[in-house]
Design a protein around this motif. Structure first.
Motif, PDB file in Angstrom:
ATOM      1  N   PRO A  68       0.803  -1.233   0.000  1.00 21.97           N
ATOM      2  CA  PRO A  68       0.000   0.000   0.000  1.00 21.97           C
ATOM      3  C   PRO A  68       0.826   1.270   0.000  1.00 21.97           C
ATOM      4  O   PRO A  68       0.295   2.344  -0.254  1.00 21.97           O
ATOM      5  CB  PRO A  68      -0.823  -0.121   1.289  1.00 21.97           C
ATOM      6  CG  PRO A  68      -0.064  -1.058   2.143  1.00 21.97           C
ATOM      7  CD  PRO A  68       0.636  -2.000   1.232  1.00 21.97           C
ATOM      8  N   ARG A  69       2.120   1.148   0.276  1.00 23.07           N
ATOM      9  CA  ARG A  69       2.934   2.371   0.310  1.00 23.07           C
ATOM     10  C   ARG A  69       3.238   2.882  -1.094  1.00 23.07           C
ATOM     11  O   ARG A  69       3.683   4.003  -1.261  1.00 23.07           O
ATOM     12  CB  ARG A  69       4.247   2.097   1.049  1.00 23.07           C
ATOM     13  CG  ARG A  69       4.055   1.841   2.539  1.00 23.07           C
ATOM     14  CD  ARG A  69       5.354   1.403   3.168  1.00 23.07           C
ATOM     15  NE  ARG A  69       5.806   0.139   2.617  1.00 23.07           N
ATOM     16  CZ  ARG A  69       7.062  -0.301   2.691  1.00 23.07           C
ATOM     17  NH1 ARG A  69       7.970   0.421   3.263  1.00 23.07           N
ATOM     18  NH2 ARG A  69       7.400  -1.461   2.176  1.00 23.07           N
ATOM     19  N   PHE A  70       3.012   2.043  -2.092  1.00 18.21           N
ATOM     20  CA  PHE A  70       3.280   2.464  -3.469  1.00 18.21           C
ATOM     21  C   PHE A  70       1.966   2.874  -4.144  1.00 18.21           C
ATOM     22  O   PHE A  70       1.050   2.054  -4.241  1.00 18.21           O
ATOM     23  CB  PHE A  70       3.928   1.323  -4.259  1.00 18.21           C
ATOM     24  CG  PHE A  70       5.311   0.982  -3.763  1.00 18.21           C
ATOM     25  CD1 PHE A  70       6.435   1.585  -4.318  1.00 18.21           C
ATOM     26  CD2 PHE A  70       5.479   0.081  -2.730  1.00 18.21           C
ATOM     27  CE1 PHE A  70       7.704   1.278  -3.849  1.00 18.21           C
ATOM     28  CE2 PHE A  70       6.746  -0.233  -2.252  1.00 18.21           C
ATOM     29  CZ  PHE A  70       7.863   0.369  -2.817  1.00 18.21           C
ATOM     30  N   VAL A  71       1.879   4.113  -4.564  1.00 18.43           N
ATOM     31  CA  VAL A  71       0.656   4.595  -5.209  1.00 18.43           C
ATOM     32  C   VAL A  71       0.618   4.046  -6.639  1.00 18.43           C
ATOM     33  O   VAL A  71       1.611   4.143  -7.363  1.00 18.43           O
ATOM     34  CB  VAL A  71       0.621   6.143  -5.225  1.00 18.43           C
ATOM     35  CG1 VAL A  71      -0.622   6.648  -5.939  1.00 18.43           C
ATOM     36  CG2 VAL A  71       0.683   6.673  -3.802  1.00 18.43           C
ATOM     37  N   PRO A  72      -0.527   3.457  -7.043  1.00 19.91           N
ATOM     38  CA  PRO A  72      -0.606   2.893  -8.394  1.00 19.91           C
ATOM     39  C   PRO A  72      -0.390   3.959  -9.458  1.00 19.91           C
ATOM     40  O   PRO A  72      -0.784   5.119  -9.281  1.00 19.91           O
ATOM     41  CB  PRO A  72      -2.020   2.338  -8.473  1.00 19.91           C
ATOM     42  CG  PRO A  72      -2.532   2.321  -7.088  1.00 19.91           C
ATOM     43  CD  PRO A  72      -1.768   3.304  -6.300  1.00 19.91           C
ATOM     44  N   THR A  73       0.209   3.554 -10.538  1.00 22.51           N
ATOM     45  CA  THR A  73       0.489   4.511 -11.606  1.00 22.51           C
ATOM     46  C   THR A  73      -0.475   4.368 -12.784  1.00 22.51           C
ATOM     47  O   THR A  73      -0.742   5.338 -13.487  1.00 22.51           O
ATOM     48  CB  THR A  73       1.932   4.329 -12.116  1.00 22.51           C
ATOM     49  OG1 THR A  73       2.124   2.939 -12.396  1.00 22.51           O
ATOM     50  CG2 THR A  73       2.944   4.782 -11.082  1.00 22.51           C
ATOM     51  N   ALA A  74      -0.995   3.169 -12.994  1.00 26.77           N
ATOM     52  CA  ALA A  74      -1.871   2.952 -14.149  1.00 26.77           C
ATOM     53  C   ALA A  74      -3.209   3.660 -13.949  1.00 26.77           C
ATOM     54  O   ALA A  74      -3.716   3.736 -12.823  1.00 26.77           O
ATOM     55  CB  ALA A  74      -2.101   1.460 -14.347  1.00 26.77           C
ATOM     56  N   GLU A  75      -3.742   4.180 -15.034  1.00 23.58           N
ATOM     57  CA  GLU A  75      -5.040   4.884 -14.950  1.00 23.58           C
ATOM     58  C   GLU A  75      -6.146   3.936 -14.519  1.00 23.58           C
ATOM     59  O   GLU A  75      -7.042   4.302 -13.760  1.00 23.58           O
ATOM     60  CB  GLU A  75      -5.382   5.489 -16.313  1.00 23.58           C
ATOM     61  CG  GLU A  75      -4.600   6.754 -16.598  1.00 23.58           C
ATOM     62  CD  GLU A  75      -5.000   7.352 -17.946  1.00 23.58           C
ATOM     63  OE1 GLU A  75      -6.110   7.059 -18.410  1.00 23.58           O
ATOM     64  OE2 GLU A  75      -4.184   8.099 -18.510  1.00 23.58           O
ATOM     65  N   ALA A  76      -6.077   2.717 -15.029  1.00 22.13           N
ATOM     66  CA  ALA A  76      -7.129   1.748 -14.720  1.00 22.13           C
ATOM     67  C   ALA A  76      -7.137   1.367 -13.241  1.00 22.13           C
ATOM     68  O   ALA A  76      -8.139   0.877 -12.722  1.00 22.13           O
ATOM     69  CB  ALA A  76      -6.938   0.492 -15.569  1.00 22.13           C
TER      70      ALA A  76
END
Lengths: 278, 560, 192
Positions: B466-474
């Motif tokens: 959870p510490r990594f914010v998702p990068t993909a738009e989806a």
């Protein structure tokens, strides 16, 4: 012939050992390494190889034991004892020891982290429970008469267990509640001590009365559990939170007053207790 | 044709009745396997309620992690996320199946009690105390190593999490020992292991896998704890411990080890479907083999990414990991195929809305199949669906969590199906069929959305941390879908608890054999054998008797 | 209340394999726990740039421990044999001797640990040396406790011919602990 249990566990064992060798070769193991336990050359990834190999060996060990017992099939067990048929289980009397043992294990776990004295208390509880548990197991099968078994057990154990258990409960209570009291404010500590004393008195009175008036055992059990959880849980929480801050008693010109008995006598707010604790 | 002999009339053993006193005193002292099983089940249900609440909160946070702070900081968010993942396996799926097994397995093998009932009771209480310590310490800023290694004085709380988890594992091992010993040593005369009912067999396999693999986790915990307590800090110790502690034990909730918590789902499937279809399940030995094979492929203690050598092939690209991942589909597919075949043979018996227990068993099986299939797809290297997030500190993609959630909710759904199936044996109650269908449908749909969306998000390289914010738009849309799944699952869990509470309030009802069962547990009255089970030489002794009834009637004089 | 049991019905026979089957599973779990710790040691040693000097851990005392444990295999099996032959006195002596060997092993291991001069937080090598030996000590204590409880149970009259399951179970666990040391001895002390 091979029994089902043997086939299952031995199959798992063979599969895991094979997997270990494959894993060794596919993770960088050299020619002889994976099949010689690394005696010559490397086995690849050590943890994966070793875990697979040890689990495989353990499964094979279980398989060999099971085939020795013929899967512990009822007919074989009866044959071993020399009777026609053996009931699957014998009646086992109810007992507080399992829950006390679990409580002791929990105390040990908490003590391992927080306080050696708590750990030792837990260890003592678990040791006592081990002896009691064993005696219960023995008594269940001492004779074919449950009443006589119970009497036998009580005759041997009651003189030992009542003082020992009382001591253990007091030790845990004192240690854990001291953590709570050290954490609480001074007034809070007085209130908590008072409430706990009243609860202990009430439980004691109810337990004593229950002999004659048959007060609900569930109620007493419930109160004991609540108190136990409160003391253990509170002790854990309080220790995690840490003790309340104890202010050093302000000593003017401490060098000149070192060892001044009359000065210590002026300390009426109990702060010296805190210093002693520290 | 295998058959069951009628018991001799003179050989009637006295029924082993349970003590009359119930309540807390009984819960503390009982040696009756049904009551001990109910302790485990209640603990599992409490765990389920807690887990689904955390799941919803995690979902809310994940939809907008940058601006939402449900848990009060990154470290707390990470610890709750870890607690959810570990708790779903150790504090929900495990106690639910252990509880079911404690109640049902002794009856299925014709025993009057579980082996070592006191140990089973001690394990239940040890589990509760351990789980309590674990959860409370996580809430008190503990967990599996502080993410920033220095947020407050959390060292003791982290250590408490580790010892609490250790106590939970030891309790599960103790319970497993009791269950495995019951299946092996306490079978009724004539019942070889080859004739063991599928749920009992699946619990033997599960117990064996747990007994072989969870000690490795215990070893990890011992090292992490001592390192934290007074070690050089190589294994996550030092300061307040680092998330290295979590990474050492994360294999527990990743494929293939996470499958170990779903093995009994195949047993539930194999027990429920033939009864619901009213026919004999074909190829019992094959079913035993499939469950055993799934057990073998669920052994995952060897796959520990934390201990990979630097520069080595990433663990999910290793040959054995791929082989296990692909092969795991086969036994589940086989079991589902067998269930389909059995249902096809007995299609006349299944009319109208399916019974809740059938829905639970089949739904659980389907979710499990989806989970292992997603796991298989993840390891197919040319598809590159595993994502490239392995490059981030060796952590996998969210597909890892997705597979875990699909598998674990498959297991939980099957366990709930087991509740409805064996309700009369567990507590003598009849659970509302409609509530059951609704709750199981919620769990099923929620599980698919929750786990499925995470799997797809993982394929878009969302990191499994959870510490990594998702990068993909989806990823944002998938997070919303996943959150909707978490809400549905929560509703399903509430439905299960409400149905059970309602049934308990109504009191015992439903009879001893409401479904026309085939295995020995259905011949008990109020959960107790009123007469010794006859010589058993088949996996479906009661069905044997039913099929032989006309013959028995014609030779009544000889039989008596 | 009289404590006499004369005339009371004897207890029904129990399934003799139950305790042994459970012990088999428990022993396997204990063995794997130890193996798990040992494997981390092996892996750390294989990947370490520095390890402790071989001369800091002497082989002699570790070999004595192994020899003592080999002897204990005979004494613990002697106890099983004696109880099967209903020879209680021999069984008590054998169980007592095995326990004594356990205490001797504990003493020798304590000497080794002190002799190395290692500290728990010194280095990864020293730390893991402590953890491996500490885990072994924990299982050794458990095995001695198992023997002690078995001794006590035999003392109050349990076990006998074809009812030696408890003693056999204690022996099974003891032998598992010996197997643990056999591996640790080779991995930690011989190959260093």
């Amino acid at each position: 012939m091979f029994t089902t249990g043997f086939k299952f566990f031995f199959g798992i064992g063979v599969a895991l050992v094979t997997a270990a060798v494959l894993y060794g070769y596919t993770t960088g193991g050299n020619w002889v390494g994976p099949i010689s336990w690394g005696w010559k050359e490397g086995v690849g990834e050590h943890i994966g190889y070793g875990v697979l190999m040890f689990l495989g060996l353990a499964a094979m060990g279980i398989a060999c034991t099971l085939i020795f017992f013929r899967d512990a099939d009822p007919a074989d067990q009866a044959d071993y004892v020399g009777v026609e048929d053996i009931e699957p289980t014998m009646p086992v009397t109810g007992s507080f020891w399992p829950v006390i043992g679990a409580f002791g294990a929990g105390t040990m776990a908490v003590g391992l982290v927080l306080n050696t004295a708590i750990f030792i208390t837990g260890l003592v509880i678990v040791s006592l429970v081990a002896v009691e548990w064993m005696m219960d197991a023995w008594a269940d099968r001492a004779t074919g008469d449950p009443e006589a078994n119970r009497a036998l057990r009580n005759r041997i154990m009651a003189p030992i267990e009542i003082p020992a258990l009382g001591g253990a409960i007091i030790a845990v209570g004192v240690l854990a509640s001291s953590r709570i009291l050290l954490n609480a404010s001074k007034l809070g500590a007085v209130v908590i001590a008072g409430v706990v004393a009243v609860i202990i008195l009430a439980i004691g009175a109810m337990a004593a009365n229950s002999i004659e008036f048959k007060i609900n055992r569930n109620l007493i059990s419930g109160l004991a559990v609540v108190l136990g959880v409160a003391i253990l849980g509170g002790g854990v929480w309080a220790t995690v939170e840490g003790e309340r801050e104890f202010h050093e008693h302000e000593v003017h010109g401490s060098d000149s007053h070192e060892g001044d008995e009359s000065h210590e006598g002026e300390d009426t707010d109990g702060e010296h207790d805190g210093e002693a604790e520290e | 044709m295998t058959m069951t002999d009628s018991p001799p009339a003179t050989d009637t053993a006295p029924a082993v009745s349970s003590p009359a006193v119930a309540g807390l005193y009984d819960a503390l002292t009982t040696t009756d396997h049904r009551r001990i099983g109910r302790l485990w089940l209640r603990t599992g249900l409490v765990g389920l309620l807690g887990a689904v609440v955390i799941g919803v909160l995690l979902g809310i946070e994940s939809t907008d992690a940058a601006s939402t702070d449900v848990f009060g900081g990154d470290n707390a968010y990470f610890q709750m996320w870890a607690l959810y993942r570990i708790g779903l396996a150790l504090l929900v799926a495990a106690p639910l199946f252990i509880g079911l097994a404690m109640v049902v397995v002794p009856m299925q093998v014709g025993s009057t009690n579980i082996a070592f009932p006191r140990a089973a009771l001690g394990a239940a209480w040890g589990f509760m105390i351990g789980a309590g310590i674990m959860v409370v310490s996580v809430l008190a800023a503990g967990g599996w190593g502080a993410t920033d290694r220095a947020t407050g004085d959390e060292r003791d709380a982290v250590a408490l999490t580790l010892v609490g988890m250790g106590l939970v594992i030891i309790s599960i091992l103790l319970a497993s020992m009791c269950i495995a010993t019951t299946v092996i040593s306490l079978r009724v005369k004539g019942m070889t292991l080859m004739h063991a009912p599928l749920f009992a067999w699946s619990m033997l396999v599960t117990a064996a896998v747990w007994l072989l693999t969870l000690p490795v986790l215990l070893a990890n915990l011992v090292i992490a704890y001592v390192d934290l307590h007074n070690g050089p800090g190589t294994f996550g110790g030092g300061l307040n411990g680092s998330v290295d502690i979590y990474h050492q034990i994360a294999w527990l909730v990743e494929q293939p080890q996470v499958y170990a918590f779903a093995i009994p789902a195949l047993g539930v499937l194999g027990s429920v479907v033939p009864v619901a279809a009213g026919v004999r399940a074909a190829r019992h030995a094959v079913s035993l083999g499939l469950i055993g094979l799934f057990g073998l492929l669920a052994i995952g203690a060897w796959s520990q990414p934390f201990f990979q050598n630097d520069g080595a092939i990433p663990h999910d690209e290793q040959f054995l990991f791929i082989a296990f991942g692909l092969a795991a589909v086969l036994p589940v597919l086989g079991a589902m195929g067998g269930a389909g075949d059995t249902m096809a043979k007995g299609k006349d018996a299944i009319v109208g809305l399916p019974a809740a227990h059938l829905m639970g068993a089949l739904g659980g099986g389907l979710l499990l199949l989806a989970g292992v299939a997603a796991g298989a797809v993840r390891v197919i290297e040319p598809l590159e669906l595993g994502g490239s997030a392995d490059a981030v500190e060796g952590i996998g993609t969210l597909a890892v969590s997705g597979v875990g959630n699909l598998v674990l909710f498959g297991a939980i759904t099957a366990a709930v199906g087991g509740f409805w199936f064996w309700a009369s044996k567990i507590g003598g109650h009849e659970l509302s069929p409609m509530m059951g269908r609704l709750a199981i449908a919620d769990l099923l749909l929620g599980g698919v959305l929750l786990g499925g969306a995470q799997v797809v998000s993982g394929f878009f390289d969302t990191v499994n941390d959870p510490r990594f914010v998702p990068t993909a738009e989806a990823a944002d849309a998938l997070a919303w879908i996943s959150t909707a799944g978490a809400v549905l699952v929560a509703l399903g869990a509430l439905g299960v608890v409400a149905a059970i509470a309602g049934a308990v309030r109504r009191g015992p009802a439903g009879g001893d054999d409401p479904w026309g069962g085939q295995t020995l547990e259905w011949s008990t009255v109020d959960g107790v054998f009123t007469e010794p089970p006859a010589l058993v030489t088949s996996e479906a002794p009661l069905l044997d008797r039913t099929e032989l009834e006309p013959e028995v009637d014609s030779t009544e004089g000889e039989e008596s | 209340m009289t404590a006499t049991t004369t005339g009371l019905p004897s207890a029904e026979a129990t399934r003799p394999r139950t305790v042994l089957v459970a012990t088999m599973f428990g022993s396997s779990a204990a063995f794997i726990t130890f193996a798990g710790v040992l494997l981390v040691y092996v892996r750390a040693r294989a990947t370490a740039i520095e390890w402790f000097d071989a001369s800091s851990v002497e082989l002699g005392p570790a070999g004595f421990i192994f020899a003592t444990l080999i002897l204990s295999i005979f004494t613990v099996q002697w106890a099983v044999q004696a109880i099967n032959a209903d020879d209680r006195m021999n069984a008590f002596v054998a169980l007592g001797l095995t326990g004594l060997f356990g205490a001797a092993v504990f003493n020798q291991l304590w000497f080794i640990i002190n002799d190395t001069g290692f500290t728990l937080n010194g280095s990864t090598a020293e730390f893991l040396f402590f953890v491996v030996n500490g885990t072994f000590i924990a299982f050794l204590i458990a095995a001695v406790a198992f023997l002690a409880l078995t001794f006590l149970r035999a003392l109050v009259g349990q076990y006998g011919p074809r009812k030696a399951d408890g003693v056999a179970a204690a022996a099974f666990f003891w032998n598992t602990v010996v197997a643990m040391w056999a591996i640790a001895w080779y991995v930690v002390y011989v190959t260093k």
